[in-house]
Motif scaffolding. Structure first.
Motif, PDB file in Angstrom:
ATOM      1  N   UNK A  72       0.776  -0.966  -0.053  1.00 51.93           N
ATOM      2  CA  UNK A  72       0.288   0.367  -0.110  1.00 51.93           C
ATOM      3  C   UNK A  72       1.198   1.433   0.249  1.00 51.93           C
ATOM      4  N   UNK A  73       0.487   2.364  -1.034  1.00 54.45           N
ATOM      5  CA  UNK A  73       1.104   3.475  -1.059  1.00 54.45           C
ATOM      6  C   UNK A  73       1.167   4.230  -0.218  1.00 54.45           C
ATOM      7  N   UNK A  74      -0.124   4.121   0.749  1.00 46.79           N
ATOM      8  CA  UNK A  74      -0.258   5.488   1.632  1.00 46.79           C
ATOM      9  C   UNK A  74       0.304   4.984   3.440  1.00 46.79           C
ATOM     10  N   UNK A  75       0.914   5.447   3.789  1.00 47.55           N
ATOM     11  CA  UNK A  75       1.604   5.458   5.314  1.00 47.55           C
ATOM     12  C   UNK A  75       1.988   6.628   6.052  1.00 47.55           C
ATOM     13  N   UNK A  76       2.884   6.579   7.288  1.00 47.89           N
ATOM     14  CA  UNK A  76       3.175   7.583   7.287  1.00 47.89           C
ATOM     15  C   UNK A  76       4.156   7.225   8.483  1.00 47.89           C
ATOM     16  N   UNK A  77       5.133   8.030   8.626  1.00 45.39           N
ATOM     17  CA  UNK A  77       6.612   8.026   9.487  1.00 45.39           C
ATOM     18  C   UNK A  77       5.810   8.398  10.949  1.00 45.39           C
ATOM     19  N   UNK A  78       6.648   7.958  11.693  1.00 45.00           N
ATOM     20  CA  UNK A  78       6.425   7.830  13.104  1.00 45.00           C
ATOM     21  C   UNK A  78       7.855   7.957  13.855  1.00 45.00           C
ATOM     22  N   UNK A  79       8.253   8.821  14.734  1.00 49.79           N
ATOM     23  CA  UNK A  79       9.345   8.778  15.905  1.00 49.79           C
ATOM     24  C   UNK A  79       8.190   9.260  16.951  1.00 49.79           C
ATOM     25  N   UNK A  80       8.922   7.835  18.430  1.00 46.03           N
ATOM     26  CA  UNK A  80       8.258   8.067  19.175  1.00 46.03           C
ATOM     27  C   UNK A  80       6.720   7.666  19.444  1.00 46.03           C
ATOM     28  N   UNK A  81       5.421   7.581  18.113  1.00 44.31           N
ATOM     29  CA  UNK A  81       4.478   6.350  17.742  1.00 44.31           C
ATOM     30  C   UNK A  81       3.747   8.839  17.510  1.00 44.31           C
ATOM     31  N   UNK A  82       4.600   9.770  17.213  1.00 44.43           N
ATOM     32  CA  UNK A  82       4.005  10.925  16.683  1.00 44.43           C
ATOM     33  C   UNK A  82       4.574  11.075  15.713  1.00 44.43           C
ATOM     34  N   UNK A 106       5.980   6.779  -0.029  1.00 42.63           N
ATOM     35  CA  UNK A 106       4.651   6.557   1.166  1.00 42.63           C
ATOM     36  C   UNK A 106       5.379   8.273   1.292  1.00 42.63           C
ATOM     37  N   UNK A 107       6.502   8.992   0.676  1.00 43.90           N
ATOM     38  CA  UNK A 107       7.087  10.176   1.488  1.00 43.90           C
ATOM     39  C   UNK A 107       6.911  11.114  -0.202  1.00 43.90           C
ATOM     40  N   UNK A 108       6.353  10.601  -0.695  1.00 48.83           N
ATOM     41  CA  UNK A 108       6.340  11.196  -2.367  1.00 48.83           C
ATOM     42  C   UNK A 108       7.454  11.253  -3.221  1.00 48.83           C
ATOM     43  N   UNK A 109       8.253  10.775  -2.813  1.00 46.89           N
ATOM     44  CA  UNK A 109       9.540  10.042  -3.732  1.00 46.89           C
ATOM     45  C   UNK A 109       9.354   8.757  -4.702  1.00 46.89           C
ATOM     46  N   UNK A 110       9.366   8.873  -6.087  1.00 44.55           N
ATOM     47  CA  UNK A 110       8.610   8.265  -7.157  1.00 44.55           C
ATOM     48  C   UNK A 110      10.061   8.075  -7.932  1.00 44.55           C
ATOM     49  N   UNK A 111      10.472   6.609  -8.080  1.00 44.87           N
ATOM     50  CA  UNK A 111      11.793   5.943  -8.864  1.00 44.87           C
ATOM     51  C   UNK A 111      11.726   7.050 -10.085  1.00 44.87           C
ATOM     52  N   UNK A 112      10.738   6.283 -10.786  1.00 46.38           N
ATOM     53  CA  UNK A 112      10.242   7.532 -12.027  1.00 46.38           C
ATOM     54  C   UNK A 112      11.220   8.685 -12.506  1.00 46.38           C
ATOM     55  N   UNK A 113      10.180   9.899 -10.986  1.00 44.91           N
ATOM     56  CA  UNK A 113      10.458  11.159 -11.337  1.00 44.91           C
ATOM     57  C   UNK A 113      12.292  11.280 -10.828  1.00 44.91           C
ATOM     58  N   UNK A 114      12.868  10.396 -10.068  1.00 50.46           N
ATOM     59  CA  UNK A 114      14.560  10.637  -9.646  1.00 50.46           C
ATOM     60  C   UNK A 114      15.194   9.969 -10.650  1.00 50.46           C
ATOM     61  N   UNK A 115      15.368   8.955 -11.420  1.00 50.54           N
ATOM     62  CA  UNK A 115      15.526   8.303 -12.349  1.00 50.54           C
ATOM     63  C   UNK A 115      15.805   9.278 -13.425  1.00 50.54           C
ATOM     64  N   UNK A 116      14.848  10.644 -13.943  1.00 46.42           N
ATOM     65  CA  UNK A 116      14.843  11.705 -14.607  1.00 46.42           C
ATOM     66  C   UNK A 116      15.597  12.732 -13.851  1.00 46.42           C
ATOM     67  N   UNK A 117      16.216  12.812 -12.862  1.00 44.49           N
ATOM     68  CA  UNK A 117      17.317  13.803 -12.424  1.00 44.49           C
ATOM     69  C   UNK A 117      18.470  12.891 -12.650  1.00 44.49           C
ATOM     70  N   UNK A 118      18.605  12.139 -11.820  1.00 45.35           N
ATOM     71  CA  UNK A 118      19.968  10.814 -11.612  1.00 45.35           C
ATOM     72  C   UNK A 118      19.761   9.586 -12.748  1.00 45.35           C
TER      73      UNK A 118
END
Length: 759
Positions: free
Chosen positions: A223-233, A276-288
């Protein structure tokens, strides 16, 4: 061959030939590698594992597998039936063992045949001694022999198994062998794979260590949706520069793609985390733009890709944490580069150990802003911990198995820590459980976990002493599954075994119920199995067991019903001949045959197709070898048949002083009227009719109604009256047959209560 390179047919390959294999070649024989150049082989046809296997010099390659990368030269060591594939084929060609149902039905048929022969002989002998005409008493004796054998049994049995297959198919399990359906209901142990069956087979990033912080990543699977937590925040990812850099690196140093979700599950998991952090391989490979790759090998335990951005080169690396750390000289924190000291390395390794002990697969991530010596003096970013999560429905299915008295055993190629963590999460593994084991077995088995190497250290007797205590088999080779099945069966268990690879086929064939994976299973495994899971889901197995139990219960119900009805006729005729003589038989041959052939079949089919009852998965499994006509059922049959025969005989006596034809018609009507009531009582052999319900089995209601209408037609249609030697009854005449039939229902209910108390 003979020092020359030749192109020959696969079937012409012999021992001593040197194979020259390239990408795309299907390997024709088992061979030892002499030379190799980054060889990767797809062994899924043999093992069921989807990941390619890297091969080195001196390693073996196997017939039937495919070269997917690289080249090699290999010396042929085995061909044909001597190959690993051939030996497996030999094992699954052995004579099939009879299913538990086949054994029970064969025994039942023999017993009924003996009873029919005795009844037939007794009637003929008594009739002859009493002066009955030989031809006529022979017809009666033969009709009685037919009556003693339930003709409806094969039809009801076939329809019950067929509908059971249909019901199971609705729950994503295809039954390939009809007689294997009932065996499901007898299963005492389910041996199941972990990956893809108990788990989703979707690696998921759960923890990330970067910049001295441990980030938790929510949601599971792809699933491409999710959150990043530190100490459950929840945190704002964009403010975490080091985390962003790590996610970019893991997405770019990656050969998978989210388009169609293709690639190694580990690499897909890294792409999902980045997404999940809105970083997509296809977009990144255009720059790199990728310009070079140093592939991962089992020796290097690293993968590096070189990219170009704005005419500058940057290298991204991922691999085993300890190996990545050896290649690193710096570490990035808060967007700044610091020298990597011993204290920092020790901290990272401790985090790595903590992740691994939580059953996480851990990767180290690093990069370098230079194209020279791309795998030296790297900048360490952090650790990524991932796991293949359990299926949501598995925990509930495990509980259902425990309630049903079925033991679930996990068999996996994974390491013990991963297997144990998954087992604990789904409720399969119990901590600190003590086992009554002594000697070296106690040291090996510990808390119910054993590895493949440890299994090989136990001889047959030692393994037998601990096999029932083992919950998890880790690092198990497919060939060892056969040993596990044989030992469990030797201990008297009915075993269901899952498998997907060709080398799982012998174990599936040996198991009482072989279960193949429909998605990742090989064709050979599916052909060998009794059942194929279309969704590779453990919960589907549990649902199939539920249907299997229902089928066995239904077989037991209609068998008891049919035999009780048949014995009613046998007992009634014996009473007539012994007490009244041949001239005053309560039923004639044609009437007996009608009851046996038409009046009993439709209700028995209705019982065979009874829907599953509540609580069927809260009972303990039947004892292996338990007969259909066990003690409780025999008591029920004898009591019910004796009562119905005696009641019918008294009906005959009450009317025999007048018109003998009417007396027989009343007996005929009484026996058939019992069909209006008694089958509903047989819907459960231990629960009262009011608890089970009367109208919940619509097919039984229709069957009973049709049978009664058919009976009325031969009583009231003149042509049929003459054929069956019956006479029309008035409404008043029907009071006695219907009253006696209702009393029979009450008697069956009373007898069920008695047998339940005895049980």
């Amino acid at each position: 061959r003979n020092g020359k390179i030749k192109k020959i047919l696969s079937r012409e390959v012999v021992l001593g030939d040197i194979l020259i294999l390239e990408t795309g070649d299907k390997i024709p024989a088992d061979a030892k590698i002499l030379e190799t150049n980054y060889l990767k082989v797809d062994e899924s046809a043999l093992t069921g594992e989807s990941l390619v296997v890297e091969k080195s010099k001196e390693d073996l390659v196997f017939a039937g597998t495919i070269v997917v990368y690289g080249k090699c030269k290999a010396l042929v060591e085995a061909t044909g039936m001597q190959t690993k594939l051939g030996k497996i084929a030999g094992l699954i060609q052995e004579v099939e063992e009879k299913t538990p149902l086949q054994i029970k039905i064969t025994q039942l048929a023999k017993n009924l045949a003996i009873i029919a022969l005795i009844a037939c002989t007794a009637v003929f002998a008594i009739g002859t001694l009493k002066g009955a005409p030989v031809a006529e008493i022979l017809i009666i004796a033969l009709a009685l022999a037919v009556a003693a054998v339930p003709e409806g049994l094969p039809l009801a049995l076939t329809l019950t198994l067929s509908l059971g297959m249909h019901r199971i198919a609705k729950h994503n399990a295809i039954v390939r062998k009809m007689l294997g359906v009932e065996a499901l209901g007898s299963v005492t142990i389910i041996c199941t794979d972990k990956t893809g069956t108990l788990t989703k087979n979707e690696m998921t990033v759960k923890k990330i260590f970067v910049n001295d912080k441990i980030f938790s990543v929510t949601d599971t699977g792809y699933k491409l949706k999710g959150e990043f937590l530190v100490n459950n925040k929840k945190i704002d990812v964009n403010k975490e520069k080091d985390l962003i850099q790590l996610l970019k690196t893991s997405a770019l140093c990656n050969d998978a793609t989210l388009v169609g979700t293709v690639g190694d599950p580990t690499e897909i998991a890294l792409l999902v985390a980045a997404a999940k952090a809105n970083l997509w391989k296809e977009d990144l490979e255009k720059k790199y733009r990728r310009v070079e790759e140093i592939i991962f090998t089992s020796e290097r335990k690293l993968m590096t890709t070189l990219h170009e951005k704005n005419n500058k080169k940057v290298a991204f690396t991922k691999g085993a944490p300890e190996v990545v750390l050896q290649k690193c000289r710096y570490i990035q924190k808060n967007g700044k580069i610091f020298k990597l000291d011993k204290e920092e390395i020790e901290k990272i390794l401790n985090i790595n150990e903590n992740f691994a002990s939580s059953a996480l697969r851990v990767l180290g991530i690093a990069y370098k802003t230079s194209a020279t010596n791309v795998e030296k003096n790297l900048i360490f970013l952090g650790l990524v911990g991932m796991i293949d999560p359990p299926r949501e429905e598995v925990k509930e299915a495990i509980v259902a198995c425990k309630n049903a008295g079925i033991k679930v055993v996990m068999i996996t190629g994974d390491n013990p820590k991963t297997a144990k963590a998954i087992a604990e999460e789904i409720g399969l593994f119990v901590k600190n459980k003590k086992f009554d084991i002594e000697g070296k077995q106690k040291k090996i088995v510990k808390d119910g976990i054993i590895t493949g190497n440890e299994l090989d250290k136990l001889n047959e007797k030692e393994f037998e002493s601990v096999v029932e205590d083992i919950v998890i088999y880790a690092r198990i080779m497919p060939e060892q599954k056969l040993k596990i099945v044989k030992t469990l069966k030797k201990k008297g268990h009915i075993v269901a075994m899952t498998g997907d690879g060709v080398n799982d086929a012998p174990a599936l064939k040996k198991a009482d119920v072989g279960i193949a994976m429909g998605i990742k299973g090989t064709d050979v495994t599916k052909e060998t199995a009794d059942i194929v899971l279309q969704d590779d889901n453990f919960a589907t197995i549990v649902e199939a067991v539920k249907q299997g139990r229902t089928i066995h219960d239904n077989i037991e119900k209609f068998t008891c019903y049919l035999i009780s009805r048949n014995f009613t006729e046998v007992t009634l005729i014996l009473l007539g001949i012994i007490l009244l003589g041949f001239e005053f038989l309560p039923l004639l041959a044609l009437q007996i045959l009608f009851i046996n052939t038409f009046a009993e079949i439709m209700p028995s089919i209705g019982l065979g197709l009874d829907p599953p009852r509540k609580g069927i998965m809260s009972k303990q499994p039947r004892k292996p070898g338990e007969k259909i006509l066990k003690k409780r059922n025999l008591i029920l049959i004898v009591f019910v048949a004796t009562f119905m025969a005696t009641a019918s005989f008294f009906v005959f006596l009450s009317a025999a002083t007048g018109n003998i034809e009417k007396a027989r018609t009343l007996v005929f009507a009484t026996i058939v009227s019992m069909i209006l009531f008694v089958p509903f009582s047989f819907r459960s052999l231990d629960e009262p009719i009011l608890k089970v319900g009367i109208l919940t089995n619509k097919l039984l209601v229709v069957g009973v109604a049709c049978t009664f209408l058919l009976t009325l037609s031969i009583i009231y249609i003149p042509v049929l009256q003459n054929i069956f030697e019956l006479t029309a009854l008035s409404l008043k005449d029907w009071i006695i047959p219907l009253f006696v039939a209702f009393i029979a229902l009450l008697f069956v209910e009373f007898t069920k209560l008695i047998t339940k108390v005895i049980n």
